[in-house]
Design a protein around this motif. Structure first.
Motif, PDB file in Angstrom:
ATOM      1  N   SER A  11     -11.777   0.359  -0.694  1.00 28.93           N
ATOM      2  CA  SER A  11     -10.464  -0.073  -0.240  1.00 28.93           C
ATOM      3  C   SER A  11     -10.018  -1.290  -1.036  1.00 28.93           C
ATOM      4  O   SER A  11     -10.779  -1.858  -1.821  1.00 28.93           O
ATOM      5  CB  SER A  11     -10.516  -0.404   1.260  1.00 28.93           C
ATOM      6  OG  SER A  11      -9.215  -0.681   1.754  1.00 28.93           O
ATOM      7  N   GLY A  13      -7.541  -5.068  -0.605  1.00 27.70           N
ATOM      8  CA  GLY A  13      -6.965  -5.983   0.364  1.00 27.70           C
ATOM      9  C   GLY A  13      -6.715  -7.351  -0.235  1.00 27.70           C
ATOM     10  O   GLY A  13      -6.747  -7.532  -1.461  1.00 27.70           O
ATOM     11  N   THR A  35      -5.797  -5.639   4.870  1.00 29.02           N
ATOM     12  CA  THR A  35      -5.670  -4.381   4.128  1.00 29.02           C
ATOM     13  C   THR A  35      -4.520  -3.556   4.700  1.00 29.02           C
ATOM     14  O   THR A  35      -3.955  -3.886   5.747  1.00 29.02           O
ATOM     15  CB  THR A  35      -6.969  -3.552   4.208  1.00 29.02           C
ATOM     16  OG1 THR A  35      -7.053  -2.933   5.506  1.00 29.02           O
ATOM     17  CG2 THR A  35      -8.196  -4.404   3.964  1.00 29.02           C
ATOM     18  N   TYR A 158      -3.216  -6.838  -5.669  1.00 27.76           N
ATOM     19  CA  TYR A 158      -2.796  -6.419  -4.323  1.00 27.76           C
ATOM     20  C   TYR A 158      -1.918  -7.513  -3.727  1.00 27.76           C
ATOM     21  O   TYR A 158      -2.303  -8.675  -3.680  1.00 27.76           O
ATOM     22  CB  TYR A 158      -4.030  -6.190  -3.436  1.00 27.76           C
ATOM     23  CG  TYR A 158      -3.697  -5.714  -2.034  1.00 27.76           C
ATOM     24  CD1 TYR A 158      -3.581  -4.356  -1.753  1.00 27.76           C
ATOM     25  CD2 TYR A 158      -3.516  -6.624  -0.999  1.00 27.76           C
ATOM     26  CE1 TYR A 158      -3.292  -3.917  -0.469  1.00 27.76           C
ATOM     27  CE2 TYR A 158      -3.224  -6.199   0.292  1.00 27.76           C
ATOM     28  CZ  TYR A 158      -3.111  -4.841   0.552  1.00 27.76           C
ATOM     29  OH  TYR A 158      -2.819  -4.408   1.819  1.00 27.76           O
TER      30      TYR A 158
END
Length: 798
Positions: A11, A13, A35, A158
């Motif tokens: 993932s 985040g 996230t 991100y």
């Protein structure tokens, strides 16, 4: 029911908080991350804290640490310090042991390099993780968040969308909680001690609780239910959270408002007893005052009332601290609905200030650029270290430690002696980010200095570039010029795209690099670095002045990166703009040619045409004939709009009264427009003496020390503060000024007196002599007039 476990989930985040600790004989780094799927807790175990020791000291260091009971692993590395001595890495098994290494080695003359870098910070910086993080690990779903173990992480691009709550408390003068206001996009309420029967109208946004303990428990429930990423407020750490934790302790509660129902930890600054630091696992607490200061905002007063009025055009109804406390107590006892509205209004004002100034966007972009925590106050040194250290390691070097005892000051920015006078048509030419452009152009860099000094004298042309005070910089081995070039390009792009928060973050970071290199608080400080920047700046400013004057114009002042050019006669806006653009083009080309021919370098110096002042005043130092520095005023005309810009003068100083400021603004307007000033000056003085301007006579000054510390020299504002607290004591109120703060006072025939306890008549002659006369004397002599002659009693004719 067992929690669901998934293997090797990947993932992305954004890092919110970071901590490291020892758990069962090993280290544990905990990162809370925002996230797309909600909050996540990342746990990294077994990462060993490291410092570096000279190889020649390893045997003695091993023995000393073994005697102290500190287990360490040693590893030889192809790395050296700035003195080119081979290094070895010392890995400890626990954070506790790593913090003691220097304590045992330093007294024996052994230096532990980079021992002060925290484990979690090193984990992130060595992976170039700056806010954005990509991670994988074993996931376990918890109540409200995902829990990842066996985590592997790397950097990622991100940009988060973070949830925010504005928090504010109301309490008695003894700190007993009345209510807590909470304002967010998903919920807006006040949790208040009392019952709905005390309010005549329906107020569903008030959550009633029966006691202070119940209020704190309701606050825990609110945080668990609405789960914000960010908590904002005004003085929210040193007041609101400090008091909440104190009252929680008094009520026997832990105040579990962190993620995973963890408790906050508040610690007091060792340097400033008025300042504290808060750790709230999984959430970031941003104080409005500190964040505005970090974003380089400045206000006459940092009260919520003052800042909200200046930024938003609205504020609160209660100004005086004692009136405020008395009014809050009265509302709590007799009008709880008004108190709840007042409480929630403070929350909304803070939210609007953050939105108006894009403060959260600024904090996010700063973190994405540098890797510093969202709530880091200041942080220029930390930002530079985050960016520079990993690159330095990959070049085979260990960073030096702080050596403030060997600190040598470097020259400051160039400030030229001014030529006082009242001028027509003055141009201001500014070098765009002068110090960063010098770093880029002349390859100024910590590694570049170390490598450059290795080269033999006479190798400047093909390998090294001469700096100042013995500094020599390698042409190819460096990082800082490239770092600045990338930030510069990103800022230009951000400005083109209208991304103000991103542009501001880039500007602050880029311009901080010189300050960092010139600071004894930075591990990379070397006076040859800082001096090679500032002294090169002096050279550039002096040469630029010579180039301009060779064109027939007069340079009347210069300050760091700005040059003030008199065109000698009045010019129209169009004529002045043409000259300004021609000068800029000529000087920039001259520097390009000069650097190429003299140093074989490409110039990043960029002079810009900034302003045309149609009228301009460069005053003298008060009471002297010498020109002043960093003080001037000028009339700018843009189309149909006019503005008088004041720099360093009474109008923009917080220690002058509104009487002087209003007088200055009107007087300068008249002089700049060639209007008669005598009737205005005479009337303003007459109105002051007759009491028509009494509302403008207030001085406002800050008490920078405790009141008791003023012993030998007792300035007027201290005398006023002491009088105010004597009145407070007689009235049975808490003392307001003993530990510093701001005091408002007037000068009376019996000296300074606080406005809340003024007893004596105003001393109008003080204001005429000390406020109006200095303002007038700053400009009137340049038009052949004098304040004392204008205001002298008129002789009658018989």
């Amino acid at each position: 029911m067992a929690a669901e476990v998934s293997l090797l989930i990947q993932s992305k985040g954004f890092v919110l908080t970071r901590q490291s600790r020892d758990v069962r004989g090993t280290t544990e780094i905990t990162l809370w991350v925002s996230t797309d799927d909600g909050p996540a807790k990342l746990v990294v175990q077994g990462d060993k804290p490291v410092c570096f020791i000279r190889q020649q000291d390893q045997a003695q260091a091993e023995q000393l640490l073994r005697q102290a009971g500190i287990a360490a692993d040693w590893k030889s590395l192809p790395m050296k310090n700035f003195r080119h001595e081979p290094m070895t890495a010392c890995y400890c098994t626990s954070v506790k042991d790593s913090l003691q290494v220097s304590q045992y080695l330093t007294p024996e003359g052994i230096e532990a390099y980079e021992a002060d870098i925290r484990l979690a910070d090193r984990f992130l910086m060595e992976r170039f993780i700056r806010g954005g993080i990509a991670f994988s690990g074993v996931k376990q779903q918890r109540n409200g968040y995902q829990d990842f173990t066996q985590v592997k992480a790397k950097s990622a691009d991100y940009k988060p969308v973070l949830s925010v709550v504005s928090l504010d408390i109301e309490c008695s003068e003894k700190g007993v909680l009345y209510s807590v206001g909470l304002h967010s996009n998903t919920d807006s309420r006040v949790i208040m001690v009392g019952n709905p029967e005390e309010v005549k109208e329906a107020a569903p946004w008030i959550e009633w609780v029966e006691s202070e303990k119940a209020l704190l428990l309701a606050l825990e429930t609110w945080f668990e239910q609405f789960d914000p990423d960010i908590v904002i407020g005004w003085n929210v750490i040193d007041f609101d959270f400090r008091l909440l934790l104190r009252r929680a302790e008094w009520n026997g509660l832990s105040l579990r408002i962190g993620r995973g129902r963890q408790t906050p930890h508040w610690r007091q600054s060792t340097q400033n007893p008025q300042q504290g630091f808060l750790t709230l696992p999984g959430r970031v607490v941003l104080d409005g005052i500190d964040t505005l200061k970090t974003a380089t905002y400045n206000f006459r007063s940092w009260s919520l009332e003052s800042v909200s009025r200046e930024l938003l055009g609205e504020g609160k109804a209660i100004h005086n601290a004692h009136d405020r406390m008395a009014e809050i107590n009265h509302m709590y006892r007799h009008d709880k609905l008004s108190l709840a509205r007042y409480n929630l209004q403070d929350c909304k004002l803070v939210s609007r200030i953050f939105e108006h100034t894009h403060l959260l966007d600024f904090a996010i972009e700063r973190s994405r650029l540098t890797g510093v925590e969202l709530d880091r106050v200041g942080g220029s040194v930390a930002a530079f270290t985050n960016l520079y250290l990993p690159q330095l390691h990959r070049a085979g070097y260990v960073a030096p430690n702080l050596e403030s005892e060997n600190w040598i000051a470097s020259p400051g920015g160039y400030v030229m002696d001014s030529k006082p006078g009242l001028y027509q048509s003055v141009l201001v030419l500014d070098f765009k980010s002068l110090y960063p452009s010098i770093i880029r152009s002349f390859r100024i860099d910590p590694l570049g200095l170390v490598e450059g000094l290795l080269l033999k004298e006479g190798k400047e042309d093909d390998q090294a570039i001469a700096g100042f005070r013995g500094g020599r910089f390698h042409r190819k081995r460096h990082f800082l010029p490239q770092m600045i070039e990338e930030l510069w390009a990103a800022r230009d792009q951000a400005k083109r795209e209208g991304e103000k928060a991103f542009s501001q973050a880039l500007k602050i970071i880029m311009n901080s690099f010189y300050g960092v290199l010139g600071s004894s608080g930075c591990r990379f400080f070397d006076h040859r670095l800082a001096s090679s920047i500032t002294m090169r700046g002096h050279e550039i400013m002096k040469t630029t002045r010579e180039l301009i004057e060779a064109k027939g114009y007069e340079v009347i002042y210069g300050d760091t990166d700005s040059t003030f050019v008199s065109l000698k006669t009045a010019h129209s806006a169009k004529q002045a703009d043409t000259i300004g653009k021609e000068l800029v083009a000529y000087i920039n080309q001259w520097w390009r040619d000069h650097l190429r021919e003299t140093y074989n370098l490409e110039s990043a110096l960029e002079l810009e045409y900034e302003t045309h002042y149609h009228q301009f005043l460069m005053p003298t130092i008060r009471g002297q004939e010498t020109g002043s520095k960093k003080r001037y005023a000028g009339l700018v005309v843009k189309g149909d709009q006019e503005e008088i810009v004041f720099k360093g003068l009474e109008t923009v100083r917080t220690d002058w009264t509104a009487l002087a400021q209003n007088f200055q603004q009107a007087l300068y307007h008249k002089v700049f427009h060639a209007q008669d000033v005598e009737d205005y000056v005479r009337q303003y003085v007459e109105d002051t003496r007759s009491g028509k301007h009494d509302a403008l006579l207030v001085y406002r000054k800050r008490l920078r020390r405790n009141l008791s510390e003023y012993q030998k020299n007792v300035p007027p504002h201290v005398r006023a503060a002491r009088m105010a607290d004597e009145v407070n004591q007689k009235a049975g109120r808490s003392l307001q000024y003993q530990n510093g703060g701001w005091i408002e006072y007037v000068i009376t025939l019996n000296g300074p007196e606080p406005i809340e306890a003024q007893q004596s008549p105003i001393d109008y002659e003080h204001y005429v002599d000390k406020q109006l006369k200095p303002v007038a004397d700053g400009i009137l002599p340049f038009i052949g007039k004098y304040f004392e002659e204008i205001t002298a009693p008129q002789l009658g004719l018989f």
